[in-house]
Enzyme design. Structure first.
Site, PDB file in Angstrom:
ATOM      1  N   ILE A   1       0.846  -1.190   0.000  1.00  0.00           N
ATOM      2  CA  ILE A   1       0.000   0.000   0.000  1.00  0.00           C
ATOM      3  C   ILE A   1       0.881   1.240   0.000  1.00  0.00           C
ATOM      4  O   ILE A   1       1.875   1.300   0.743  1.00  0.00           O
ATOM      5  CB  ILE A   1      -0.854   0.020   1.294  1.00  0.00           C
ATOM      6  CG1 ILE A   1      -1.686  -1.255   1.400  1.00  0.00           C
ATOM      7  CG2 ILE A   1      -1.724   1.274   1.374  1.00  0.00           C
ATOM      8  CD1 ILE A   1      -2.053  -1.619   2.829  1.00  0.00           C
ATOM      9  N   CYS A   2       0.512   2.238  -0.809  1.00  0.00           N
ATOM     10  CA  CYS A   2       1.131   3.564  -0.677  1.00  0.00           C
ATOM     11  C   CYS A   2       0.041   4.599  -0.916  1.00  0.00           C
ATOM     12  O   CYS A   2      -1.148   4.295  -0.819  1.00  0.00           O
ATOM     13  CB  CYS A   2       2.323   3.734  -1.627  1.00  0.00           C
ATOM     14  SG  CYS A   2       1.887   3.865  -3.364  1.00  0.00           S
ATOM     15  N   ARG A   3       0.429   5.823  -1.243  1.00  0.00           N
ATOM     16  CA  ARG A   3      -0.568   6.881  -1.381  1.00  0.00           C
ATOM     17  C   ARG A   3      -1.407   6.687  -2.639  1.00  0.00           C
ATOM     18  O   ARG A   3      -2.631   6.742  -2.594  1.00  0.00           O
ATOM     19  CB  ARG A   3       0.116   8.251  -1.406  1.00  0.00           C
ATOM     20  CG  ARG A   3      -0.838   9.428  -1.282  1.00  0.00           C
ATOM     21  CD  ARG A   3      -0.094  10.731  -1.321  1.00  0.00           C
ATOM     22  NE  ARG A   3       0.452  10.982  -2.651  1.00  0.00           N
ATOM     23  CZ  ARG A   3      -0.216  11.554  -3.649  1.00  0.00           C
ATOM     24  NH1 ARG A   3      -1.469  11.947  -3.467  1.00  0.00           N
ATOM     25  NH2 ARG A   3       0.344  11.739  -4.827  1.00  0.00           N
TER      26      ARG A   3
ATOM     27  N   MET B   1      -3.978   4.619  -1.000  1.00  0.00           N
ATOM     28  CA  MET B   1      -4.816   5.154   0.076  1.00  0.00           C
ATOM     29  C   MET B   1      -5.786   6.222  -0.431  1.00  0.00           C
ATOM     30  O   MET B   1      -6.828   6.451   0.174  1.00  0.00           O
ATOM     31  CB  MET B   1      -3.937   5.739   1.193  1.00  0.00           C
ATOM     32  CG  MET B   1      -3.218   4.678   2.008  1.00  0.00           C
ATOM     33  SD  MET B   1      -4.313   3.461   2.808  1.00  0.00           S
ATOM     34  CE  MET B   1      -5.071   4.483   4.094  1.00  0.00           C
TER      35      MET B   1
END
Length: 103
Positions: free
Chosen positions: A66-68, A94
């Protein structure tokens, strides 16, 4: 670029978490980014620390990165898949996770 990385949508991930799927979530954002909120139970390993902390990543689990926005986590997936890890990338990161949140 390796486009063979499996992608999982925020909706799919929510369903899998609700049904108790045995997943490992790893958030690769920086400290100040995760301070604004993370997916519950996710591990936090910033992208720049992945190689040094690779022993913390279970080799036998299904791992969602997961990242932005999904770009950094995609690069982490491309790196780890070469070592035989079972990885998937949270598409949209996210940003999309928060947009699809049900109240």
């Amino acid at each position: 670029m390796n486009n063979n990385i499996p992608q999982i949508t925020p909706q799919e991930l929510r369903q899998r978490l609700e049904t108790g799927s045995d997943l490992v979530l790893i958030d690769v954002r920086e400290d100040e980014e995760v301070a604004a909120g993370m997916i519950p139970d996710a591990l936090h390993i910033p992208m720049g620390e992945i190689t040094a902390r690779q022993d913390e990543i279970p080799a036998d689990a299904e791992i969602i990165f997961i990242c932005r926005s999904g770009a950094r986590s995609q690069r982490v997936c491309e790196y780890l898949v070469q070592s035989g890890y079972n990885v998937a990338n949270l598409s949209g990161g996210m940003i999309e996770w928060n947009e699809t949140q049900e109240d």
